[in-house]
Design a protein around this motif. Structure first.
Motif, PDB file in Angstrom:
ATOM      1  N   SER A  13      95.717  48.533  76.605  1.00  0.00           N
ATOM      2  CA  SER A  13      95.809  48.477  75.142  1.00  0.00           C
ATOM      3  C   SER A  13      94.589  47.767  74.552  1.00  0.00           C
ATOM      4  CB  SER A  13      97.090  47.780  74.700  1.00  0.00           C
ATOM      5  OG  SER A  13      97.116  46.447  75.171  1.00  0.00           O
ATOM      6  N   THR A  16      91.767  50.203  74.046  1.00  0.00           N
ATOM      7  CA  THR A  16      91.959  50.949  72.800  1.00  0.00           C
ATOM      8  C   THR A  16      91.456  50.140  71.609  1.00  0.00           C
ATOM      9  OG1 THR A  16      93.902  52.031  73.737  1.00  0.00           O
ATOM     10  CG2 THR A  16      93.677  52.082  71.345  1.00  0.00           C
ATOM     11  N   LEU A  17      91.772  48.861  71.571  1.00  0.00           N
ATOM     12  CA  LEU A  17      91.305  48.007  70.482  1.00  0.00           C
ATOM     13  C   LEU A  17      89.784  47.904  70.476  1.00  0.00           C
ATOM     14  CD1 LEU A  17      93.928  45.118  70.625  1.00  0.00           C
ATOM     15  CD2 LEU A  17      93.753  46.943  68.919  1.00  0.00           C
ATOM     16  N   LYS A  19      87.713  50.226  71.531  1.00  0.00           N
ATOM     17  CA  LYS A  19      87.216  51.521  71.052  1.00  0.00           C
ATOM     18  C   LYS A  19      87.325  51.626  69.534  1.00  0.00           C
ATOM     19  CE  LYS A  19      88.287  54.093  75.235  1.00  0.00           C
ATOM     20  NZ  LYS A  19      89.125  55.123  75.836  1.00  0.00           N
ATOM     21  N   GLU A  20      88.381  51.051  68.983  1.00  0.00           N
ATOM     22  CA  GLU A  20      88.592  51.094  67.534  1.00  0.00           C
ATOM     23  C   GLU A  20      87.828  49.990  66.812  1.00  0.00           C
ATOM     24  OE1 GLU A  20      92.831  50.780  67.292  1.00  0.00           O
ATOM     25  OE2 GLU A  20      93.154  52.873  67.855  1.00  0.00           O
ATOM     26  N   LYS A  21      87.083  49.192  67.570  1.00  0.00           N
ATOM     27  CA  LYS A  21      86.301  48.058  67.037  1.00  0.00           C
ATOM     28  C   LYS A  21      87.185  47.039  66.332  1.00  0.00           C
ATOM     29  CE  LYS A  21      82.129  50.756  66.714  1.00  0.00           C
ATOM     30  NZ  LYS A  21      81.033  50.284  67.430  1.00  0.00           N
ATOM     31  N   LYS A  22      88.409  46.891  66.844  1.00  0.00           N
ATOM     32  CA  LYS A  22      89.327  45.880  66.328  1.00  0.00           C
ATOM     33  C   LYS A  22      89.311  44.634  67.206  1.00  0.00           C
ATOM     34  CE  LYS A  22      92.420  49.142  64.085  1.00  0.00           C
ATOM     35  NZ  LYS A  22      93.775  49.678  64.015  1.00  0.00           N
ATOM     36  N   ALA A  23      88.545  44.685  68.294  1.00  0.00           N
ATOM     37  CA  ALA A  23      88.392  43.558  69.205  1.00  0.00           C
ATOM     38  C   ALA A  23      86.984  43.602  69.773  1.00  0.00           C
ATOM     39  CB  ALA A  23      89.424  43.641  70.330  1.00  0.00           C
ATOM     40  N   SER A  24      86.556  42.484  70.320  1.00  0.00           N
ATOM     41  CA  SER A  24      85.245  42.445  70.983  1.00  0.00           C
ATOM     42  C   SER A  24      85.350  41.530  72.186  1.00  0.00           C
ATOM     43  CB  SER A  24      84.164  41.960  70.024  1.00  0.00           C
ATOM     44  OG  SER A  24      84.438  40.638  69.621  1.00  0.00           O
TER      45      SER A  24
END
Length: 53
Positions: A13, A16-17, A19-24
């Motif tokens: 998961s 996925t984050l 890839k969506e640039k919601k995490a680094s």
């Protein structure tokens, strides 16, 4: 770096984050992060080809 990849394998998961640039990934350059994300895409692609055979 290897520990980071193993962690991501155990926690898809988070991939996925990423890839969506919601995490680094702290301490990982943007280029390295891109390579890690691409490696997961290639891994999934290879697995799907194996199952289709």
């Amino acid at each position: 770096m290897m520990n980071m990849i193993q962690f991501l394998e155990q926690n898809p998961s988070l991939v996925t984050l990423l890839k969506e640039k919601k995490a680094s990934l702290v301490g990982i350059s943007e280029l390295e992060q891109k390579a890690i994300i691409e490696s997961f895409d290639e891994d999934l692609c290879m697995k799907s080809r194996i199952w289709q055979s």
